[in-house]
Structures are given as structure tokens and as C-alpha cells.
Design a protein around this motif. Structure first.
Motif, PDB file in Angstrom:
ATOM      1  N   GLY A 135     -11.755  -9.032   4.352  1.00 47.09           N
ATOM      2  CA  GLY A 135     -11.400  -7.800   3.652  1.00 47.09           C
ATOM      3  C   GLY A 135     -10.777  -8.101   2.318  1.00 47.09           C
ATOM      4  N   VAL A 136     -10.562  -7.032   1.546  1.00 48.32           N
ATOM      5  CA  VAL A 136      -9.903  -7.145   0.263  1.00 48.32           C
ATOM      6  C   VAL A 136      -8.902  -6.007   0.123  1.00 48.32           C
ATOM      7  N   TYR A 137      -7.714  -6.362  -0.259  1.00 48.91           N
ATOM      8  CA  TYR A 137      -6.723  -5.387  -0.707  1.00 48.91           C
ATOM      9  C   TYR A 137      -6.632  -5.466  -2.220  1.00 48.91           C
ATOM     10  N   GLN A 138      -6.353  -6.667  -2.749  1.00 54.09           N
ATOM     11  CA  GLN A 138      -6.337  -6.835  -4.198  1.00 54.09           C
ATOM     12  C   GLN A 138      -6.968  -8.181  -4.563  1.00 54.09           C
ATOM     13  N   VAL A 139      -7.745  -8.165  -5.651  1.00 56.04           N
ATOM     14  CA  VAL A 139      -8.388  -9.375  -6.169  1.00 56.04           C
ATOM     15  C   VAL A 139      -7.479 -10.016  -7.209  1.00 56.04           C
ATOM     16  N   SER A 140      -7.458 -11.341  -7.230  1.00 55.92           N
ATOM     17  CA  SER A 140      -6.644 -12.074  -8.198  1.00 55.92           C
ATOM     18  C   SER A 140      -7.081 -11.769  -9.625  1.00 55.92           C
ATOM     19  N   PRO A 141      -6.192 -11.923 -10.595  1.00 54.33           N
ATOM     20  CA  PRO A 141      -6.544 -11.612 -11.991  1.00 54.33           C
ATOM     21  C   PRO A 141      -7.762 -12.375 -12.505  1.00 54.33           C
ATOM     22  N   CYS A 142      -7.990 -13.587 -12.012  1.00 53.04           N
ATOM     23  CA  CYS A 142      -9.153 -14.362 -12.445  1.00 53.04           C
ATOM     24  C   CYS A 142     -10.442 -13.862 -11.809  1.00 53.04           C
ATOM     25  N   GLY A 143     -10.335 -13.010 -10.791  1.00 55.79           N
ATOM     26  CA  GLY A 143     -11.503 -12.440 -10.147  1.00 55.79           C
ATOM     27  C   GLY A 143     -12.077 -13.243  -9.008  1.00 55.79           C
ATOM     28  N   ARG A 144     -11.481 -14.375  -8.678  1.00 56.92           N
ATOM     29  CA  ARG A 144     -12.106 -15.253  -7.692  1.00 56.92           C
ATOM     30  C   ARG A 144     -11.595 -15.055  -6.266  1.00 56.92           C
ATOM     31  N   PHE A 145     -10.349 -14.633  -6.091  1.00 57.38           N
ATOM     32  CA  PHE A 145      -9.754 -14.635  -4.758  1.00 57.38           C
ATOM     33  C   PHE A 145      -9.328 -13.228  -4.335  1.00 57.38           C
ATOM     34  N   ALA A 146      -9.679 -12.865  -3.107  1.00 61.28           N
ATOM     35  CA  ALA A 146      -9.303 -11.572  -2.535  1.00 61.28           C
ATOM     36  C   ALA A 146      -8.195 -11.773  -1.514  1.00 61.28           C
ATOM     37  N   PRO A 230       0.415 -10.962 -12.383  1.00 58.39           N
ATOM     38  CA  PRO A 230      -0.581 -10.978 -13.455  1.00 58.39           C
ATOM     39  C   PRO A 230      -1.120 -12.369 -13.769  1.00 58.39           C
ATOM     40  N   ALA A 231      -0.335 -13.408 -13.464  1.00 54.95           N
ATOM     41  CA  ALA A 231      -0.792 -14.781 -13.691  1.00 54.95           C
ATOM     42  C   ALA A 231      -1.514 -15.362 -12.481  1.00 54.95           C
ATOM     43  N   GLY A 232      -1.481 -14.663 -11.352  1.00 58.71           N
ATOM     44  CA  GLY A 232      -2.150 -15.149 -10.153  1.00 58.71           C
ATOM     45  C   GLY A 232      -1.442 -16.296  -9.461  1.00 58.71           C
ATOM     46  N   ASP A 233      -0.141 -16.487  -9.736  1.00 62.26           N
ATOM     47  CA  ASP A 233       0.567 -17.638  -9.181  1.00 62.26           C
ATOM     48  C   ASP A 233       1.501 -17.282  -8.029  1.00 62.26           C
ATOM     49  N   ARG A 234       1.557 -16.013  -7.645  1.00 61.96           N
ATOM     50  CA  ARG A 234       2.427 -15.589  -6.537  1.00 61.96           C
ATOM     51  C   ARG A 234       1.924 -14.249  -6.031  1.00 61.96           C
ATOM     52  N   LEU A 235       2.256 -13.939  -4.775  1.00 64.29           N
ATOM     53  CA  LEU A 235       1.842 -12.681  -4.175  1.00 64.29           C
ATOM     54  C   LEU A 235       3.015 -11.972  -3.534  1.00 64.29           C
ATOM     55  N   ILE A 236       2.918 -10.663  -3.500  1.00 62.80           N
ATOM     56  CA  ILE A 236       3.722  -9.823  -2.611  1.00 62.80           C
ATOM     57  C   ILE A 236       2.970  -9.682  -1.305  1.00 62.80           C
ATOM     58  N   PHE A 237       3.679  -9.815  -0.182  1.00 66.59           N
ATOM     59  CA  PHE A 237       3.093  -9.560   1.136  1.00 66.59           C
ATOM     60  C   PHE A 237       4.105  -8.749   1.930  1.00 66.59           C
ATOM     61  N   THR A 238       3.741  -7.509   2.250  1.00 63.38           N
ATOM     62  CA  THR A 238       4.639  -6.611   2.970  1.00 63.38           C
ATOM     63  C   THR A 238       4.393  -6.724   4.468  1.00 63.38           C
ATOM     64  N   VAL A 239       5.459  -6.949   5.210  1.00 62.09           N
ATOM     65  CA  VAL A 239       5.394  -7.049   6.674  1.00 62.09           C
ATOM     66  C   VAL A 239       6.083  -5.836   7.275  1.00 62.09           C
ATOM     67  N   ARG A 240       5.345  -5.115   8.119  1.00 60.41           N
ATOM     68  CA  ARG A 240       5.871  -3.915   8.766  1.00 60.41           C
ATOM     69  C   ARG A 240       5.991  -4.146  10.267  1.00 60.41           C
ATOM     70  N   ARG A 241       6.974  -3.494  10.875  1.00 59.48           N
ATOM     71  CA  ARG A 241       7.187  -3.709  12.304  1.00 59.48           C
ATOM     72  C   ARG A 241       7.879  -2.501  12.917  1.00 59.48           C
ATOM     73  N   TYR A 242       7.712  -2.348  14.235  1.00 57.02           N
ATOM     74  CA  TYR A 242       8.419  -1.297  14.960  1.00 57.02           C
ATOM     75  C   TYR A 242       8.499  -1.669  16.433  1.00 57.02           C
ATOM     76  N   LEU A 243       9.563  -1.214  17.078  1.00 55.35           N
ATOM     77  CA  LEU A 243       9.700  -1.377  18.515  1.00 55.35           C
ATOM     78  C   LEU A 243       8.728  -0.427  19.187  1.00 55.35           C
ATOM     79  N   HIS A 244       7.804  -0.961  19.963  1.00 55.66           N
ATOM     80  CA  HIS A 244       6.694  -0.138  20.466  1.00 55.66           C
ATOM     81  C   HIS A 244       6.998   0.597  21.761  1.00 55.66           C
ATOM     82  N   HIS A 245       8.060   0.233  22.443  1.00 55.35           N
ATOM     83  CA  HIS A 245       8.462   0.910  23.690  1.00 55.35           C
ATOM     84  C   HIS A 245       7.326   0.933  24.717  1.00 55.35           C
ATOM     85  N   GLY A 246       6.429  -0.020  24.639  1.00 50.36           N
ATOM     86  CA  GLY A 246       5.350  -0.135  25.618  1.00 50.36           C
ATOM     87  C   GLY A 246       4.175   0.784  25.394  1.00 50.36           C
TER      88      GLY A 246
END
Length: 431
Positions: A135-146, A230-246
Motif C-alpha cells: 500500500g501507499v500512504y505517502q510517497v517520498s519526495p524523490c518519488g521512489r519509496f512508498a 521534505p528531504a526524505g530523511d525521516r518519517l512520522i509514524f503514528t501508532v494508535r491503540r485502545y483497550l479492546h475489552h475482548g
């Protein structure tokens, strides 16, 4: 790059509410169109084309296998053409349509024979495409990596941003899995790698790092936003979580009656998954906040965060390692989807219809904030909507997004015919 005279020949100007800047409607015919998000430009790197997604309908969520269209608009000669159809979409960000260089698009699809999420790389000139699982969420500024989390699982926490497969094919993440997390796909070769697993990511999250495997099993944990500097040298990665109670379910943000409460952490890392920091941990978001993004310099992040229960949202900045979190403006509040301009002086943002800057009639301002003077100007006013009532995921957000010159931006709007359209704004006289 776009040119005012060419745009005037082929596209109508927006005149409603007397905009303070030149605005063109680039989807004047069929409508039902959106661009991706506020952090990527739908304008091609050479300024010739605008790439948008056309929803098949606007009054309900998509079902597995239903398709929308990838549409290419010629900003120089006018006209549009459908270059692909895809089953890999949801109503907020379409198929996550990105430019992968000057001549290629990358977007999500679904193999409906196996219900496998796919990433597609398409040549806009030949129509030839390559398809790989992933899948792809965002492509790197150089266009090569998703970069992407598992797009089919995103509905577990919030619908609208990933792809739809049958509910019984959408795996639950009980605990911090070592086979899911942040994936990078090489769009030249199709090679896909898990660079930061959720099992690794949780070690940088204070509330999770010391839990036993049994304690972790009480949580469902998913990846969500994936964003490049913008330089393609770092990423944001958001981690979400919740107690599912089964209990199993989707759209955890709206399952409050079941005792579900989503917590999320904004991590940053290098493209190989190393050098991980929890830049904005979950306790920072408890009073409210949204829409993290990189500054143009790539060393800082911006966001809307409520820092005190007696205050509204503040525009804040924080270093990628989590240090020096502070307000950008003292008096001017945050809203919508803010982007800091490279000139260091201005912030462009929109407004949700429920926020106090909105006009109360379904229309919202696009705000131009002067950080130095701590003031703002309304650039234009556009229609926005939530329809039908109670289906917030079907809302239309403007998502103002700069092109690569930082002199033009695109946004989504609703006109008098009550359909989604994509507009282009010339800001060259203001930056």
C-alpha cells in the motif's frame, strides 16, 4: 508551472464570497472529486497536471470491490481523462493518490479475487502499470519509496483513510505485532520491507515499553499516518491503540459507549526504522489536538494541540526528538490542517465546520496566519459539508496543499451544486 492566462482559458474562476486571491475550479464538469491530503501536492512536479480521485458516489461509504476513478487534469491545455479505476479507496483521502516522479502516479488498489491490498505505479503517458502487494500512504519526495501502515486495518481505529476489504478479512492486531507496522515499498523494484514493527515501536512509547506480553494483549495496536520530511530523511509514524475489552469492531474513535478510548503517539524515525523518538506522546493529546506535519526544514513538527483545558487549540511546534514543544502563536488559535510555509512567517490552514472560525452555514475560511504579527487574513471562503447527518467520515475537508514551488495550493470545496470539487489558488503575490 501553472499559468494564470492558461487557467483562465480552460477553467472557471471562483467568485463566491469574493476571494482575496485568484482561484480556479479545476473540476468544473462531473464533480465528486478530491485531492489527497494537506501534506502532498496533487500538482505534478513540472506543474502540468493535477491528479485527483473521483468518488463513485457521495452519500454513503464504499463497499468492498466498489471502484472510483483516478483522473488527470491538464492545467495547460484543459480537459481531463480517467487514467485508472481502483477499489482501494475511502472517502477522506481517496486512493491516496501521490506523484511518484514527474511521469508516474502511485495509489492504492485491492485485488478483489484475494482481497489483497495493492500499490500501483502508473505511467501517465503510456498507461502501463505495475502492481505489488502492499500500500501507499505517502510517497517520498524523490518519488521512489512508498510509506504506509497496513491500509486495510486503518478502519479499525478510523474509517476514511485506507482501503476497504470485507470485515472478516480485516485482521485484528492484538498486542504489539512483529509482522505489522511501518512498511516501505521501493517503487522501482516492488520490494516491500517492514522497517519498524509495532513490537519495536512500542519500546519507544513510555506507556507500553515496560508491559509484559500478557498486558500488551489487552490492547489493539495499529499504525496510521506515515509522512516523509521534505528531504526524505525521516518519517512520522503514528501508532494508535485502545483497550479492546475482548470485543472486535471498527471506528474505535466512535466506540465510546463500549468503553473504548483511543490513545496515540507520534513517532519519528529514519527510513530504515532506526533512531526512533516519541515526538508527541499520548498524554500530550489528552485535551485534544490533531494534524501533525513536518516543517519545511524537516527538523520540527507542527500541530494543533490544546495545551490547557481553559484554552482552545494552539498552533505548536516540537523538534523531531520531542524536545522544545511550544506555541508558534500566542493569540491566533489553531484549526484544521496547518502547514508552515518555508518563508518561516506564514501558516496556511483551513477550518472544520464545527470549529469556532467556521461560519455556521457549512462554509469555512481558509486562513493565512502571520506568525510574526500574530494575525490572520481570510484568503477565501468555501463550502464544506457533513452529509448525511451522523456520518462524519463523509465530510469534505478543504485540505489546502502547497505545490512544490510553494506559490500555489490546491483545496477541496463544495459549490452551489453540492458536489466535491478541487480548486487551485495562486499565492505568488503573497509569498
Amino acid at each position: 508551472m501553472p499559468d494564470r492566462a492558461q487557467l483562465d482559458r480552460h477553467f472557471p474562476r471562483l467568485t463566491a464570497f469574493d476571494p482575496a486571491v485568484p482561484v480556479w475550479c479545476c473540476t468544473p464538469d462531473t464533480g465528486r472529486c478530491i485531492h489527497r491530503f494537506f501534506d502532498t501536492s496533487p500538482v505534478s512536479p513540472d506543474g502540468r497536471f493535477l491528479a485527483v480521485f473521483r468518488l463513485p458516489f457521495e452519500d454513503r461509504l464504499g463497499r468492498p470491490g466498489e471502484t472510483g476513478e483516478v483522473v488527470l487534469i491538464d492545467l495547460h491545455e484543459g480537459g481531463e481523462r480517467v487514467v485508472a479505476t481502483t477499489a482501494g479507496w475511502e472517502p477522506q483521502m481517496g486512493c491516496n493518490l501521490n506523484w511518484a516522479g514527474p511521469d508516474h502516479l502511485a495509489f492504492n488498489d485491492v485485488d478483489t479475487a484475494t482481497w489483497t491490498p495493492m500499490v500501483v505505479k502508473l505511467s501517465i503517458h503510456t498507461g502501463q502499470s505495475q502492481r505489488w502487494p502492499g500500500g501507499v500512504y505517502q510517497v517520498s519526495p524523490c518519488g521512489r519509496f512508498a510509506a504506509a501502515a497496513s491500509m486495510d486495518k486503518m478502519r479499525r481505529t478510523q474509517p476514511g483513510y485506507g482501503v476497504v476489504v470485507p470485515d472478516d478479512r480485516t485482521v485484528r492486531n492484538i498486542g504489539a505485532r512483529d509482522d505489522d507496522g511501518l512498511f516501505i515499498t521501493d517503487l522501482d523494484t516492488g520490494h516491500r520491507k517492514l522497517v519498524l514493527s509495532l513490537a519495536e515501536a512500542r519500546l519507544s512509547i513510555p506507556e507500553l515499553k515496560d508491559l509484559s506480553e500478557q498486558e500488551l494483549a489487552a490492547w489493539e495496536i495499529y499504525g496510521f499516518h506515515s509522512k516523509w520530511t521534505p528531504a526524505g530523511d525521516r518519517l512520522i509514524f503514528t501508532v494508535r491503540r485502545y483497550l479492546h475489552h475482548g470485543t472486535a469492531g471498527f471506528n474505535a474513535f466512535e466506540r465510546g459507549k463500549e468503553g473504548i478510548k483511543v490513545r496515540f503517539d507520534v513517532l519519528t524515525c529514519k527510513p530504515d526504522g532506526s533512531d526512533v523518538y516519541d515526538a508527541v506522546p499520548a498524554p500530550r493529546w489528552e485535551l485534544g489536538g490533531h494534524h501533525i506535519n513536518f516543517f519545511p526544514d524537516g527538523t520540527r513538527l507542527s500541530a494543533n494541540i490544546r495545551l490547557d483545558k481553559d484554552e482552545y487549540l494552539s498552533l505548536i511546534q516540537v523538534n523531531y526528538d520531542g524536545s522544545d514543544l511550544r506555541k508558534i502563536t500566542q493569540r491566533t488559535p489553531g484549526s484544521g490542517h496547518p502547514t508552515v510555509h518555508p518563508n518561516g512567517r506564514h501558516i496556511l490552514t483551513d477550518t472544520y465546520t464545527h470549529e469556532p472560525m467556521a461560519f455556521g452555514d457549512g462554509s469555512v475560511p481558509l486562513r493565512w496566519i502571520d506568525v510574526v504579527n500574530d494575525t490572520e487574513t481570510m484568503l477565501l471562503r468555501t463550502g464544506s459539508r457533513v452529509e448525511p447527518k451522523g456520518k462524519g467520515v463523509l465530510r469534505l475537508d478543504p485540505h489546502p496543499a502547497w505545490d512544490r514551488t510553494w506559490k500555489w495550493f490546491a483545496f477541496n470545496g463544495v459549490d452551489a451544486t453540492n458536489t466535491r470539487r478541487v480548486y487551485l489558488v495562486d499565492m505568488s503575490d503573497r509569498v
